[in-house]
Write an enzyme that holds these catalytic residues in place. Structure first.
Site, short mmCIF file in Angstrom:
data_model
loop_
_atom_site.label_atom_id
_atom_site.label_comp_id
_atom_site.label_asym_id
_atom_site.label_seq_id
_atom_site.Cartn_x
_atom_site.Cartn_y
_atom_site.Cartn_z
N HIS A 1 -2.82 7.04 3.91
CA HIS A 1 -3.33 5.80 3.31
C HIS A 1 -4.62 5.43 4.04
O HIS A 1 -4.70 5.46 5.27
CB HIS A 1 -2.29 4.70 3.46
CG HIS A 1 -2.80 3.35 3.07
ND1 HIS A 1 -3.53 3.15 1.92
CD2 HIS A 1 -2.69 2.14 3.68
CE1 HIS A 1 -3.85 1.87 1.84
NE2 HIS A 1 -3.36 1.24 2.89
N CYS B 1 0.82 -1.22 0.00
CA CYS B 1 0.00 0.00 0.00
C CYS B 1 0.85 1.27 0.00
O CYS B 1 0.32 2.36 -0.17
CB CYS B 1 -0.94 0.00 1.20
SG CYS B 1 -2.01 -1.45 1.23
N ASN C 1 -10.04 0.08 1.68
CA ASN C 1 -8.61 0.17 1.44
C ASN C 1 -8.32 -0.26 -0.01
O ASN C 1 -8.46 -1.43 -0.35
CB ASN C 1 -7.88 -0.76 2.43
CG ASN C 1 -6.38 -0.77 2.24
OD1 ASN C 1 -5.86 -0.28 1.25
ND2 ASN C 1 -5.67 -1.34 3.20
N1 COA Z 1 -16.80 -9.05 12.00
C1 COA Z 1 -17.07 -9.39 13.27
N2 COA Z 1 -16.12 -9.78 14.12
C2 COA Z 1 -14.85 -9.82 13.66
C3 COA Z 1 -14.52 -9.49 12.34
C4 COA Z 1 -15.55 -9.09 11.49
N3 COA Z 1 -15.32 -8.74 10.22
N4 COA Z 1 -13.17 -9.61 12.17
C5 COA Z 1 -12.69 -10.01 13.35
N5 COA Z 1 -13.69 -10.15 14.26
C6 COA Z 1 -13.63 -10.57 15.64
C7 COA Z 1 -12.41 -11.40 15.93
O1 COA Z 1 -12.63 -12.76 15.64
C8 COA Z 1 -12.24 -11.15 17.39
O2 COA Z 1 -13.10 -11.99 18.11
P1 COA Z 1 -12.63 -12.66 19.48
O3 COA Z 1 -12.36 -11.52 20.41
O4 COA Z 1 -13.81 -13.50 19.84
O5 COA Z 1 -11.41 -13.46 19.14
C9 COA Z 1 -12.70 -9.73 17.59
O6 COA Z 1 -13.50 -9.41 16.45
C10 COA Z 1 -11.57 -8.74 17.68
O7 COA Z 1 -10.62 -9.04 16.66
P2 COA Z 1 -9.41 -8.11 16.34
O8 COA Z 1 -8.59 -8.73 15.25
O9 COA Z 1 -8.71 -7.73 17.61
O10 COA Z 1 -10.18 -6.86 15.78
P3 COA Z 1 -9.60 -5.44 15.50
O11 COA Z 1 -10.30 -4.44 16.29
O12 COA Z 1 -8.10 -5.45 15.52
O13 COA Z 1 -10.05 -5.22 13.98
C11 COA Z 1 -9.06 -5.27 11.83
C12 COA Z 1 -9.60 -6.09 12.98
C13 COA Z 1 -8.57 -6.20 10.72
C14 COA Z 1 -10.19 -4.40 11.30
C15 COA Z 1 -7.91 -4.37 12.35
O14 COA Z 1 -6.99 -5.16 13.07
C16 COA Z 1 -7.17 -3.66 11.26
O15 COA Z 1 -7.70 -2.83 10.57
N6 COA Z 1 -5.84 -3.93 11.14
C17 COA Z 1 -5.03 -3.31 10.13
C18 COA Z 1 -5.22 -4.01 8.84
C19 COA Z 1 -4.73 -3.20 7.68
O16 COA Z 1 -4.74 -2.00 7.68
N7 COA Z 1 -4.28 -3.90 6.64
C20 COA Z 1 -3.85 -3.32 5.43
C21 COA Z 1 -2.51 -2.72 5.56
S1 COA Z 1 -2.08 -1.80 4.17
#
Ligand code: COA
Length: 393
Positions: free
Chosen positions: A272, A132, A302
């Site tokens: 970004h 990205c 994204n």
């Molecule tokens: N819907 C509902 N629940 C979800 C879910 C979804 N789409 N995705 C994950 N969960 C759940 C998980 O299973 C977890 O459940 P648990 O507590 O029972 O294990 C809970 O939500 C929390 O998960 P977590 O991974 O800690 O969530 P988060 O707040 O970190 O959000 C992302 C997840 C992916 C949105 C976040 O980590 C993120 O944006 N990371 C950066 C990714 C990124 O920018 N990538 C591109 C880089 S260029």
């Protein structure tokens, strides 16, 4: 703040004192597939909800490439718009860089397809892979090439069809990504301004946090790689989140400081668009109000290397960027990579008149004809002459 000419700091910035050449953005364009996919639609595919996605990411909907769209066709559309705004003929381009994580093929480069379709007969063309951060890397390279005198006019494109590599059964990733393209035309000028400083960084030790492992030389495509989902995005969302919140503010501070500016001088940051919470964390860490952070993630998700040029395009067209404003572009992504750029916005030339636009359209038509003729001639030549002789080889 007086016109600054960022200083060379030996740490990867392109700042120079007493420069005679500057690289200005004189054209911009974007292309988005018409198909909108809402969170509710995704909730029909995986166990998630509109409320969860909005709260945790800020995303409401994203664009999904149609059957006729591809990374190259979106790139071409964005490029044509940017050339139109710049009123530059494709023949004037010296270089075309396509930043993408979803190239049309492993090779030839997507940039070469765009070069051919545009009829940019005097341009070198290559793809750039920096996740990205790709657009910021490409912009930096383009600016350096212009400032060094090696090129006068460069087309930089960020284009992605991430929907083609997303695992639509993985709720941790499929909610995040969308398709689209953005492009800018950079041109040499002796007027101070344009791309002032850039910073490019990487940390390959974090490569596995965001990867598409299959299809390269390590794991060539096979039934096993397909069965194991190795041609889809694999991501450790929490770790990427942590990394992103750390580097966004650091990189912004660094390029602003190298440009001899302070954060107060910055009119707008174009980050970004990965997650609204990452953007908010960066704003908090920089002590900047959210009004100074450009956000459109709710509409596109994204779009990887396309996210910054699309946001830049919208920011310019909605009047958020004015002449003499200082702006910062800042990104992070797979690699791991991160980078930023400080730009002084200068008044740009008027876009092409309707007559000039028609002339551009004729040129594209001519380019298509010439490309078809070259293909035909190559085939005919190989029929008439047979296999290449030892002297030809
Ligand atoms: N819907 C509902 N629940 C979800 C879910 C979804 N789409 N995705 C994950 N969960 C759940 C998980 O299973 C977890 O459940 P648990 O507590 O029972 O294990 C809970 O939500 C929390 O998960 P977590 O991974 O800690 O969530 P988060 O707040 O970190 O959000 C992302 C997840 C992916 C949105 C976040 O980590 C993120 O944006 N990371 C950066 C990714 C990124 O920018 N990538 C591109 C880089 S260029």
């Amino acid at each position: 703040m007086a016109d600054h000419h960022g200083k060379s700091n030996g740490r990867g910035s392109n700042g120079r004192n007493g420069r005679s050449r500057y690289a200005h953005i004189i054209g911009w364009g974007m292309a988005l597939p018409s198909r909108v996919m809402t969170n509710d639609e995704i909730a029909q595919m995986v166990d998630t909800s509109d409320a969860w996605i909005r709260e945790r990411t800020g995303i409401r909907e994203r664009r999904i490439a149609g059957a006729k769209d591809s990374t190259a066709t979106l790139a071409l559309r964005a490029a044509k718009c940017a050339l139109e705004v710049a009123n530059v003929s494709p023949a004037d381009l010296n270089l075309i860089i396509v930043a993408t994580a979803t190239p049309e093929y492993l090779f030839p480069a997507t940039a070469c397809l765009v070069q051919d379709w545009l009829g940019a007969e005097n341009a070198g063309a290559f793809d750039l892979s920096a996740g990205c951060t790709g657009f910021v890397y490409a912009l930096s390279l383009a600016a350096q090439t212009i400032i060094s005198g090696a090129a006068d006019t460069v087309l930089v494109i960020g284009s992605e069809t991430l929907s083609r590599i997303v695992d639509w059964q993985d709720r941790g990733t499929c909610i995040l990504f969308g398709d689209g393209a953005g492009a800018v035309v950079l041109r040499a000028s002796n007027m101070p301004g344009g791309v002032l400083t850039t910073l490019l960084r990487s940390d390959g030790s974090g490569g596995e946090l965001l990867a598409l492992p299959g299809g390269g030389s390590r794991y060539p495509p096979s039934p096993t790689t397909v069965l194991n989902g190795m041609h889809k995005i694999h991501m450790n969302g929490r770790e990427v989140f942590r990394f992103a919140t750390r580097v966004m503010a650091q990189a912004t501070r660094s390029v602003v400081e190298d440009a001899g500016l302070t954060l107060e001088d910055i009119a707008l940051v174009i980050p970004h668009q990965a997650n609204i919470r990452i953007i908010e964390a960066a704003a908090r860490s920089l002590g900047m109000p959210m009004e100074k952070m450009y956000v459109n993630i709710e509409r596109y998700g994204n779009t990887s290397s396309a996210s910054i040029p699309i946001a830049l395009c919208e920011a310019i067209e909605s009047g958020r960027i004015k002449a003499d404003d200082y702006i910062v572009l800042v990104a992070f992504g797979a690699g791991l990579t991160w980078g930023a750029a400080t730009i002084k916005w200068v008044p740009t030339p008027p876009p092409a008149s309707p007559l000039e636009q028609r002339a551009h359209a004729v040129r594209y038509w001519w380019a298509a004809l010439r490309s078809a003729w070259r293909r035909f001639w190559r085939r005919l030549e190989s029929r008439l002459k047979g296999p290449a002789t030892a002297s030809e080889k």
